[in-house]
Design a protein around this motif. Structure first.
Motif, PDB file in Angstrom:
ATOM      1  N   ALA A 132       0.827  -1.204   0.000  1.00 18.98           N
ATOM      2  CA  ALA A 132       0.000   0.000   0.000  1.00 18.98           C
ATOM      3  C   ALA A 132       0.865   1.259   0.000  1.00 18.98           C
ATOM      4  CB  ALA A 132      -0.920   0.019   1.212  1.00 18.98           C
ATOM      5  N   LYS A 133       0.366   2.286  -0.683  1.00 20.20           N
ATOM      6  CA  LYS A 133       1.038   3.581  -0.671  1.00 20.20           C
ATOM      7  C   LYS A 133       0.518   4.453   0.468  1.00 20.20           C
ATOM      8  CE  LYS A 133       2.363   3.858  -5.520  1.00 20.20           C
ATOM      9  NZ  LYS A 133       2.487   4.759  -6.696  1.00 20.20           N
ATOM     10  N   ILE A 134      -0.741   4.206   0.840  1.00 22.84           N
ATOM     11  CA  ILE A 134      -1.373   4.950   1.933  1.00 22.84           C
ATOM     12  C   ILE A 134      -2.035   3.925   2.852  1.00 22.84           C
ATOM     13  CG2 ILE A 134      -3.076   6.709   2.570  1.00 22.84           C
ATOM     14  CD1 ILE A 134      -2.875   7.782  -0.305  1.00 22.84           C
ATOM     15  N   VAL A 135      -1.836   4.069   4.148  1.00 22.73           N
ATOM     16  CA  VAL A 135      -2.480   3.157   5.099  1.00 22.73           C
ATOM     17  C   VAL A 135      -3.237   3.950   6.150  1.00 22.73           C
ATOM     18  CG1 VAL A 135      -0.792   1.300   4.805  1.00 22.73           C
ATOM     19  CG2 VAL A 135      -0.435   3.036   6.583  1.00 22.73           C
ATOM     20  N   PHE A 136      -4.203   3.265   6.760  1.00 18.68           N
ATOM     21  CA  PHE A 136      -4.913   3.801   7.913  1.00 18.68           C
ATOM     22  C   PHE A 136      -4.406   3.042   9.138  1.00 18.68           C
ATOM     23  CE2 PHE A 136      -8.244   4.251   4.500  1.00 18.68           C
ATOM     24  CZ  PHE A 136      -8.057   5.610   4.327  1.00 18.68           C
ATOM     25  N   GLN A 137      -3.724   3.739  10.022  1.00 18.50           N
ATOM     26  CA  GLN A 137      -3.149   3.103  11.188  1.00 18.50           C
ATOM     27  C   GLN A 137      -4.235   2.660  12.179  1.00 18.50           C
ATOM     28  OE1 GLN A 137       0.822   4.919  12.426  1.00 18.50           O
ATOM     29  NE2 GLN A 137      -0.271   6.713  11.691  1.00 18.50           N
ATOM     30  N   ARG A 138      -3.928   1.632  12.937  1.00 15.49           N
ATOM     31  CA  ARG A 138      -4.850   1.187  13.982  1.00 15.49           C
ATOM     32  C   ARG A 138      -4.894   2.239  15.082  1.00 15.49           C
ATOM     33  NH1 ARG A 138      -6.260  -4.016  15.242  1.00 15.49           N
ATOM     34  NH2 ARG A 138      -5.549  -3.690  17.373  1.00 15.49           N
ATOM     35  N   LYS A 139      -6.055   2.812  15.290  1.00 11.43           N
ATOM     36  CA  LYS A 139      -6.186   3.862  16.303  1.00 11.43           C
ATOM     37  C   LYS A 139      -5.894   3.314  17.703  1.00 11.43           C
ATOM     38  CE  LYS A 139      -9.668   6.144  13.478  1.00 11.43           C
ATOM     39  NZ  LYS A 139     -11.106   6.439  13.323  1.00 11.43           N
ATOM     40  N   GLU A 140      -6.232   2.034  17.907  1.00 12.74           N
ATOM     41  CA  GLU A 140      -5.984   1.428  19.213  1.00 12.74           C
ATOM     42  C   GLU A 140      -4.506   1.455  19.584  1.00 12.74           C
ATOM     43  OE1 GLU A 140      -9.238  -1.167  17.263  1.00 12.74           O
ATOM     44  OE2 GLU A 140      -7.620   0.193  16.672  1.00 12.74           O
ATOM     45  N   ASP A 141      -3.635   1.322  18.560  1.00 13.41           N
ATOM     46  CA  ASP A 141      -2.196   1.279  18.813  1.00 13.41           C
ATOM     47  C   ASP A 141      -1.648   2.622  19.273  1.00 13.41           C
ATOM     48  OD1 ASP A 141      -2.267  -1.351  18.002  1.00 13.41           O
ATOM     49  OD2 ASP A 141      -1.548  -0.929  15.969  1.00 13.41           O
ATOM     50  N   ILE A 142      -2.355   3.703  18.956  1.00  9.09           N
ATOM     51  CA  ILE A 142      -1.873   5.042  19.283  1.00  9.09           C
ATOM     52  C   ILE A 142      -2.668   5.667  20.422  1.00  9.09           C
ATOM     53  CG2 ILE A 142      -1.440   7.364  18.364  1.00  9.09           C
ATOM     54  CD1 ILE A 142      -1.259   6.015  15.578  1.00  9.09           C
ATOM     55  N   LEU A 143      -3.986   5.523  20.352  1.00  8.16           N
ATOM     56  CA  LEU A 143      -4.858   6.148  21.349  1.00  8.16           C
ATOM     57  C   LEU A 143      -5.143   5.234  22.536  1.00  8.16           C
ATOM     58  CD1 LEU A 143      -7.426   7.834  18.928  1.00  8.16           C
ATOM     59  CD2 LEU A 143      -5.330   8.802  19.882  1.00  8.16           C
ATOM     60  N   GLY A 144      -4.916   3.934  22.347  1.00 11.59           N
ATOM     61  CA  GLY A 144      -5.191   2.987  23.420  1.00 11.59           C
ATOM     62  C   GLY A 144      -6.547   2.324  23.240  1.00 11.59           C
ATOM     63  N   ARG A 145      -6.570   1.023  23.376  1.00  4.16           N
ATOM     64  CA  ARG A 145      -7.814   0.269  23.168  1.00  4.16           C
ATOM     65  C   ARG A 145      -8.886   0.630  24.188  1.00  4.16           C
ATOM     66  NH1 ARG A 145      -7.036  -5.985  22.284  1.00  4.16           N
ATOM     67  NH2 ARG A 145      -5.904  -5.049  20.535  1.00  4.16           N
ATOM     68  N   SER A 146      -8.496   0.785  25.438  1.00  7.12           N
ATOM     69  CA  SER A 146      -9.488   1.074  26.475  1.00  7.12           C
ATOM     70  C   SER A 146     -10.098   2.452  26.283  1.00  7.12           C
ATOM     71  CB  SER A 146      -8.857   0.967  27.862  1.00  7.12           C
ATOM     72  OG  SER A 146      -7.796   1.900  28.008  1.00  7.12           O
ATOM     73  N   TRP A 147      -9.258   3.437  25.896  1.00  5.61           N
ATOM     74  CA  TRP A 147      -9.799   4.782  25.664  1.00  5.61           C
ATOM     75  C   TRP A 147     -10.781   4.783  24.502  1.00  5.61           C
ATOM     76  CZ3 TRP A 147     -10.158   8.058  21.538  1.00  5.61           C
ATOM     77  CH2 TRP A 147     -10.606   9.347  21.824  1.00  5.61           C
ATOM     78  N   LEU A 148     -10.394   4.121  23.411  1.00  7.46           N
ATOM     79  CA  LEU A 148     -11.240   4.112  22.229  1.00  7.46           C
ATOM     80  C   LEU A 148     -12.559   3.400  22.496  1.00  7.46           C
ATOM     81  CD1 LEU A 148     -10.899   5.231  19.339  1.00  7.46           C
ATOM     82  CD2 LEU A 148     -10.273   2.934  18.623  1.00  7.46           C
ATOM     83  N   ARG A 149     -12.484   2.299  23.266  1.00 11.53           N
ATOM     84  CA  ARG A 149     -13.707   1.567  23.601  1.00 11.53           C
ATOM     85  C   ARG A 149     -14.634   2.432  24.441  1.00 11.53           C
ATOM     86  NH1 ARG A 149     -11.689  -2.118  26.651  1.00 11.53           N
ATOM     87  NH2 ARG A 149     -11.011  -3.477  24.949  1.00 11.53           N
ATOM     88  N   HIS A 150     -14.065   3.163  25.390  1.00 11.15           N
ATOM     89  CA  HIS A 150     -14.873   4.040  26.233  1.00 11.15           C
ATOM     90  C   HIS A 150     -15.470   5.180  25.421  1.00 11.15           C
ATOM     91  CE1 HIS A 150     -16.154   6.465  29.632  1.00 11.15           C
ATOM     92  NE2 HIS A 150     -15.475   7.480  29.136  1.00 11.15           N
ATOM     93  N   TYR A 151     -14.659   5.768  24.528  1.00 10.93           N
ATOM     94  CA  TYR A 151     -15.106   6.916  23.736  1.00 10.93           C
ATOM     95  C   TYR A 151     -16.263   6.562  22.813  1.00 10.93           C
ATOM     96  CZ  TYR A 151     -14.885  10.701  20.283  1.00 10.93           C
ATOM     97  OH  TYR A 151     -15.191  11.739  19.438  1.00 10.93           O
ATOM     98  N   LYS A 152     -16.145   5.431  22.127  1.00  4.16           N
ATOM     99  CA  LYS A 152     -17.173   5.053  21.158  1.00  4.16           C
ATOM    100  C   LYS A 152     -18.286   4.209  21.775  1.00  4.16           C
ATOM    101  CE  LYS A 152     -14.485   5.310  16.916  1.00  4.16           C
ATOM    102  NZ  LYS A 152     -14.156   4.648  15.638  1.00  4.16           N
ATOM    103  N   GLY A 153     -18.022   3.619  22.930  1.00 10.47           N
ATOM    104  CA  GLY A 153     -18.989   2.702  23.488  1.00 10.47           C
ATOM    105  C   GLY A 153     -19.984   3.310  24.442  1.00 10.47           C
TER     106      GLY A 153
END
Length: 257
Positions: free
Chosen positions: A217-238
């Motif tokens: 790929a020339k452009i990728v979408f990084q895993r947000k969990e790897d940068i923002l943290g899985r627990s934070w992302l789960r809380h934010y969206k959940g």
């Protein structure tokens, strides 16, 4: 030299993704063009001559994505000064050079770009369009259209401003009727693109990083969990947004104080 306006949303913790996006975009994306960035944020970033901060309160999830089109239309007059406009998801990372010749759409190509992870041979009834016909973004089953990803959108300035205006209109129709499209801004975008011509890209130009096993790929979408943290992302969206985000939106639109 072509002038490109780049639209970016980094509200709340998502602004932590900005530095990597900016560094790789400056290096690899259309290096022969003049680029200027419009960063919609409630946070702080390092100042730069080619970056404009667009202040926006945090509307929470999913308000920050549902009303993305409105955020951009607030700076419509500034955006008119560019030849092209492109929006990139906050977790976008460029891995290698993407030239203007390969990426920028022409008027004969429809003036817009479109990114898909799907194949024309797939059954369109399995695609995750908004299917509720009471929604302004509703797409009936049997519609022969490949589903598009909204992580990268854009094109010639006038064509893209028209897209923003119509997508905002559809968004507000749903909001006024108490409807949140199933995939938020992406559902609205797909509704707008039904039957429209565009310069189509496959996942080489926008692939989830975890799927880029062979590094093609020339452009990728990084895993947000790897940068923002899985627990934070789960809380934010959940968390329930029935009260919190709706109250913020009602204040945002001046309906309540």
């Amino acid at each position: 030299m072509k002038k490109i306006g780049i639209l970016y949303v980094g509200i709340g913790a998502y602004i932590r993704l900005w530095d990597d996006f900016y560094t790789t975009c400056e290096r690899y994306f259309c290096p022969s063009c003049q680029k200027h960035y419009f960063v919609v944020t409630d946070g702080e970033i390092s100042p730069s001559a080619n970056v404009t901060i667009v202040r926006q309160d945090n509307l929470g999830w999913p308000g920050n994505v549902v009303f993305r089109y409105l955020f951009f239309l607030r700076i419509k007059e500034q955006l008119k000064l560019f030849d092209y406009l492109f929006f990139f998801n906050g977790n976008t990372r460029f891995k290698t050079t993407v030239t203007a010749e390969e990426f920028l759409p022409t008027a004969s190509e429809g003036g817009l770009v479109a990114l898909t992870w799907h194949d024309a041979s797939e059954d369109p009834d399995t695609f995750p369009f908004e299917r509720r016909q009471k929604s302004a973004s509703g797409v009936p089953f049997s519609t022969r259209q490949i589903y598009l990803q909204s992580g990268i959108t854009g094109g010639l300035t006038q064509e893209y401003l028209t897209l923003l205006e119509e997508c905002h209109r559809l968004t507000m129709l749903d909001f006024e009727n108490g409807i949140i499209p199933v995939n938020h801004d992406e559902s609205v975008y797909n509704k707008y693109m039904i039957g429209r011509k565009a310069k189509a890209f496959d996942s080489t130009y926008g692939r989830p990083s975890q799927r880029d096993k062979h590094h093609t790929a020339k452009i990728v979408f990084q895993r947000k969990e790897d940068i923002l943290g899985r627990s934070w992302l789960r809380h934010y969206k959940g968390r329930s947004h029935t009260n919190t985000w709706l109250r913020k939106l009602l204040r945002f639109f001046g309906i309540v104080r």
